[in-house]
Design a protein around this motif. Structure first.
Motif, PDB file in Angstrom:
ATOM      1  N   VAL A 329     -15.130 -33.156  16.847  1.00  0.00           N
ATOM      2  CA  VAL A 329     -13.907 -32.713  17.693  1.00  0.00           C
ATOM      3  C   VAL A 329     -13.292 -33.611  18.606  1.00  0.00           C
ATOM      4  CG1 VAL A 329     -12.839 -30.665  18.652  1.00  0.00           C
ATOM      5  CG2 VAL A 329     -14.709 -30.345  17.108  1.00  0.00           C
ATOM      6  N   ASN A 350      -6.665 -39.173  14.422  1.00  0.00           N
ATOM      7  CA  ASN A 350      -7.659 -38.466  14.001  1.00  0.00           C
ATOM      8  C   ASN A 350      -7.984 -38.477  12.642  1.00  0.00           C
ATOM      9  OD1 ASN A 350      -9.710 -36.496  14.098  1.00  0.00           O
ATOM     10  ND2 ASN A 350      -8.450 -34.759  15.096  1.00  0.00           N
ATOM     11  N   ILE A 379      -6.307 -31.892  12.797  1.00  0.00           N
ATOM     12  CA  ILE A 379      -7.018 -32.955  12.002  1.00  0.00           C
ATOM     13  C   ILE A 379      -5.986 -33.566  10.854  1.00  0.00           C
ATOM     14  CG2 ILE A 379      -9.355 -32.470  12.317  1.00  0.00           C
ATOM     15  CD1 ILE A 379      -9.130 -30.690   9.643  1.00  0.00           C
ATOM     16  N   LYS A 467     -22.886 -31.687  15.039  1.00  0.00           N
ATOM     17  CA  LYS A 467     -22.633 -33.227  15.050  1.00  0.00           C
ATOM     18  C   LYS A 467     -23.394 -33.658  16.259  1.00  0.00           C
ATOM     19  CE  LYS A 467     -20.660 -35.091  11.288  1.00  0.00           C
ATOM     20  NZ  LYS A 467     -19.633 -36.216  11.446  1.00  0.00           N
ATOM     21  N   GLY A 470     -21.977 -38.107  16.675  1.00  0.00           N
ATOM     22  CA  GLY A 470     -21.280 -38.563  15.504  1.00  0.00           C
ATOM     23  C   GLY A 470     -22.014 -38.249  14.373  1.00  0.00           C
ATOM     24  N   ARG A 472     -24.208 -36.332  11.522  1.00  0.00           N
ATOM     25  CA  ARG A 472     -24.299 -35.134  10.727  1.00  0.00           C
ATOM     26  C   ARG A 472     -25.792 -34.398  10.777  1.00  0.00           C
ATOM     27  NH1 ARG A 472     -21.221 -34.403   5.158  1.00  0.00           N
ATOM     28  NH2 ARG A 472     -22.919 -32.757   4.113  1.00  0.00           N
TER      29      ARG A 472
HETATM   30  P1  ADP Z   1     -17.995 -38.458   8.920  1.00  0.00           P
HETATM   31  O1  ADP Z   1     -18.562 -39.611   8.459  1.00  0.00           O
HETATM   32  O2  ADP Z   1     -16.756 -38.465   8.587  1.00  0.00           O
HETATM   33  O3  ADP Z   1     -18.442 -37.865  10.110  1.00  0.00           O
HETATM   34  P2  ADP Z   1     -19.885 -36.657   7.677  1.00  0.00           P
HETATM   35  O4  ADP Z   1     -20.178 -36.138   6.184  1.00  0.00           O
HETATM   36  O5  ADP Z   1     -20.925 -37.146   8.529  1.00  0.00           O
HETATM   37  O6  ADP Z   1     -18.844 -37.381   7.800  1.00  0.00           O
HETATM   38  O7  ADP Z   1     -19.623 -35.356   8.621  1.00  0.00           O
HETATM   39  C1  ADP Z   1     -18.446 -34.374   8.128  1.00  0.00           C
HETATM   40  C2  ADP Z   1     -18.434 -33.372   9.047  1.00  0.00           C
HETATM   41  O8  ADP Z   1     -18.147 -33.881  10.435  1.00  0.00           O
HETATM   42  C3  ADP Z   1     -17.150 -32.285   8.765  1.00  0.00           C
HETATM   43  O9  ADP Z   1     -17.425 -31.577   7.724  1.00  0.00           O
HETATM   44  C4  ADP Z   1     -16.843 -31.854   9.995  1.00  0.00           C
HETATM   45  O10 ADP Z   1     -17.661 -30.599  10.334  1.00  0.00           O
HETATM   46  C5  ADP Z   1     -16.978 -32.957  11.076  1.00  0.00           C
HETATM   47  N1  ADP Z   1     -15.902 -33.798  11.368  1.00  0.00           N
HETATM   48  C6  ADP Z   1     -15.554 -35.050  10.770  1.00  0.00           C
HETATM   49  N2  ADP Z   1     -14.499 -35.470  11.139  1.00  0.00           N
HETATM   50  C7  ADP Z   1     -14.008 -34.563  11.964  1.00  0.00           C
HETATM   51  C8  ADP Z   1     -12.988 -34.583  13.138  1.00  0.00           C
HETATM   52  N3  ADP Z   1     -12.018 -35.473  13.029  1.00  0.00           N
HETATM   53  N4  ADP Z   1     -12.809 -33.369  13.945  1.00  0.00           N
HETATM   54  C9  ADP Z   1     -13.705 -32.293  13.698  1.00  0.00           C
HETATM   55  N5  ADP Z   1     -14.783 -32.317  13.011  1.00  0.00           N
HETATM   56  C10 ADP Z   1     -14.829 -33.480  12.190  1.00  0.00           C
END
Ligand code: ADP
Length: 561
Positions: A329, A350, A379, A467, A470, A472
């Motif tokens: 976020v 974003n 988003i 997260k 950053g 997951r």
């Molecule tokens: P990324 O590499 O884009 O972070 P992941 O597969 O590691 O992709 O994570 C995806 C998850 O991260 C999404 O399902 C969501 O929960 C969260 N996420 C990714 N981008 C955003 C964003 N811009 N704002 C809020 N949550 C985000």
């Protein structure tokens, strides 16, 4: 769901619809334009989101797109690392030479090859060579615990691992070969092989291009299988960012995370220059110097890093035209500060998306001068060739303003999870809104709502995925590892805001009857199994885990560490 529950849900939807209608009425919407029922209003949202089709090269493989580019701009610089640069022609030649080597070692169409390499020319050469052989690459981070790397090699059934160093003892399973590179300039064993294209095996854009592992709630990471076509969908026919030979991208994301797909292929398939950032903890001074020296136009940063840069050294990003940030976020305060410091020449975008939808699913170009009162940054809308549905628990579209779960469809969808048909079937469902039969949609687990302007607002998660910096993380995966430790009876893991540490992982556990767990030994055990971003920062032993009346662990009743 029982009939009673279904009725309740429908009643709730009607109430929600009414609320959304009243909100609109309050905001001055003419009565004639008020929606009558939820179902009526949800159609336009679906229709609009379905209108994202745009032409992109969906009939070509990624390496063919690269080769065409290399033929168009052979002398242009493809990548820069430290003081060295490679032209498109050089990169293609090196990749051809390595491809011949891989082919001689038996790599064929459909094989997976692990890349145990950090950001470097070698990495670019290796992934191109693997694709040229018809294989898919599996990034294997060099800093993961031995047990996790071994799991990834076994689980992916990689036929070969490419590394710059000897592979540590005990990582490479039987049946997986090792190729040690001596340096990017083709000094692999078998050098002297020609740099011309391999005789092209039969290939298709629905072949596997890469497998990226993400945290899995059942205790083991899962491999997301991404096809060539999905990469092309990310970087062609799009307007969320500019692509072209005048662009200079920064390669900052670890290749094991799919933001690297945007960085690497967003530049190399367009004749742009990719400036590689040396691996290691982010060094803002060094990043700033690269940005200035190479006039970087485009970069991706996770929200955590972006906020840290804006807090401590916003001038690092001066002159960058497009900053894509996301993965978590966004903080309106940081975006606002960034806009103030960087001026209108910098667009901040974003970027939202799960690995299962190839890096970005929705993007939002943040308008200049975000208001002080802004509480959340949307988003945005689905990017080209991507559809977004917001559905309630019955799988029905919700009205504007009502929270539902986000489902994604389109050419970015991954094939599924490697060798996990049940999990794939659970998350990749038939797309009943698709015009063509056979379409699938991915259930993200993200809760979102449509805003009146047709953009999406991120609300949260419906499960235990979080997260951390950053990355997951499925808290369930850490819980399973803790419970694998012999003295632990039951474990619960939470992500909490800790003073001075931001969002951090907290481990709670209950020892076996009469048993004793030494915290340091437990931590050591966890470190042998999980990468550093999944290691808890706080450890709390409890004599009993708090339970809810229904007998589940009451997460809210867990003490602060
Ligand atoms: P990324 O590499 O884009 O972070 P992941 O597969 O590691 O992709 O994570 C995806 C998850 O991260 C999404 O399902 C969501 O929960 C969260 N996420 C990714 N981008 C955003 C964003 N811009 N704002 C809020 N949550 C985000």
């Amino acid at each position: 769901m029982t009939e009673r529950e279904q009725l309740d849900l429908r009643r709730r939807r009607l109430t929600n619809g009414r609320q959304a209608m009243l909100q609109r009425f309050d905001s001055g919407c003419p009565i004639s334009q008020l929606p009558i029922t939820g179902a009526v209003e949800s159609r336009p949202v679906l229709d609009e989101s379905a209108r994202t089709a745009a032409p992109f090269p969906d009939a070509q493989c990624v390496h063919s797109l690269f080769e065409s580019q290399a033929k168009r701009t052979p002398e242009a610089i493809a990548s820069t690392f430290g003081t060295e640069s490679l032209t498109y022609q050089q990169l293609d030649d090196l990749a051809n030479r390595l491809a011949r080597n891989l082919h001689a070692r038996g790599v064929r169409r459909g094989d997976l090859v692990a890349v145990h390499l950090e950001r470097s020319f070698e990495l670019l050469v290796a992934i191109l060579a693997i694709l040229k052989c018809g294989g898919g690459y599996v990034p294997l981070p060099t800093d993961y615990p031995v047990a996790r790397r071994r799991f990834m090699l076994e689980d992916s059934r990689a036929v070969l691992v490419i590394s710059l160093r000897a592979m540590p003892e005990g990582i490479v399973p039987a049946g997986c070969g090792v190729l040690e590179l001596q340096g990017f300039d083709g000094r692999v064993d078998g050098a002297g092989l020609t740099a011309t294209d391999l005789p092209r095996p039969e290939q298709d854009p629905s072949d596997v291009a890469y497998v990226i592992y993400t945290s899995g709630s059942t205790g083991e990471p899962k491999g997301v299988v991404v096809e060539h076509r999905s990469i092309a969908r990310l970087v062609f026919g799009q307007s969320y960012a500019r692509f072209g030979s005048d662009r200079v991208f920064l390669q900052l994301a670890p290749v094991a995370f799919d933001a690297s797909t945007f960085e690497i292929w967003g530049s190399l398939l367009h004749g742009a220059r990719l400036v590689i950032v040396r691996e290691g903890p982010p060094d803002l001074q060094a990043i700033g110097a690269l940005i200035r020296q190479h006039r970087v136009t485009t970069l991706w940063m996770t929200v955590g890093l972006f906020n840290a840069v804006i807090d401590s050294r916003p001038e690092t990003l001066a002159g960058v035209e497009e900053i894509l940030t996301g993965g978590d976020v966004l903080s309106p305060r940081h975006v606002q500060l960034a806009q103030e410091r960087l001026g209108p020449g910098t667009r901040i975008i974003n970027g939202y998306g799960p690995t299962e939808c190839t890096t970005f699913a929705c993007c939002y170009t943040i308008p200049h001068a975000v208001a002080q009162s802004t509480s959340a940054i949307p988003i945005g809308r689905p990017i080209a060739n991507t559809r977004a549905y917001v559905l309630d628990e019955l799988g029905e579209p919700v009205v504007v303003g009502v929270t539902g779960e986000l489902y994604l469809a389109g050419a970015g969808l991954a094939r599924g999870y490697l060798n996990r048909p049940e999990l794939t079937a659970e998350r990749f469902l038939p797309d009943r809104f698709a015009e063509e039969p056979g379409g699938r949609m991915y259930r993200t687990g993200d809760l979102v709502r449509w805003l009146a302007d047709g953009t999406l607002d991120f609300v949260g998660r419906r499960d235990q995925q979080v997260k951390i910096r950053g990355f997951r993380v499925e808290l369930g995966e850490i819980e399973r590892v803790l419970e694998d430790y012999p003295g632990v009876d039951k474990a619960v893991v939470e992500a909490r805001e800790l003073a001075g540490a931001g969002k951090a992982i907290v481990a709670y556990w209950k020892a076996n009857e009469g048993g004793r767990v030494v915290r340091e030994e437990l931590a050591r055990f966890v470190r042998t199994r999980l990468p550093s971003f999944m290691i808890p920062s706080a450890w709390v032993e409890l004599s009993e885990l708090p339970l809810t009346s229904s007998g589940k662990v009451d997460r809210r009743a867990l003490p602060e560490p």
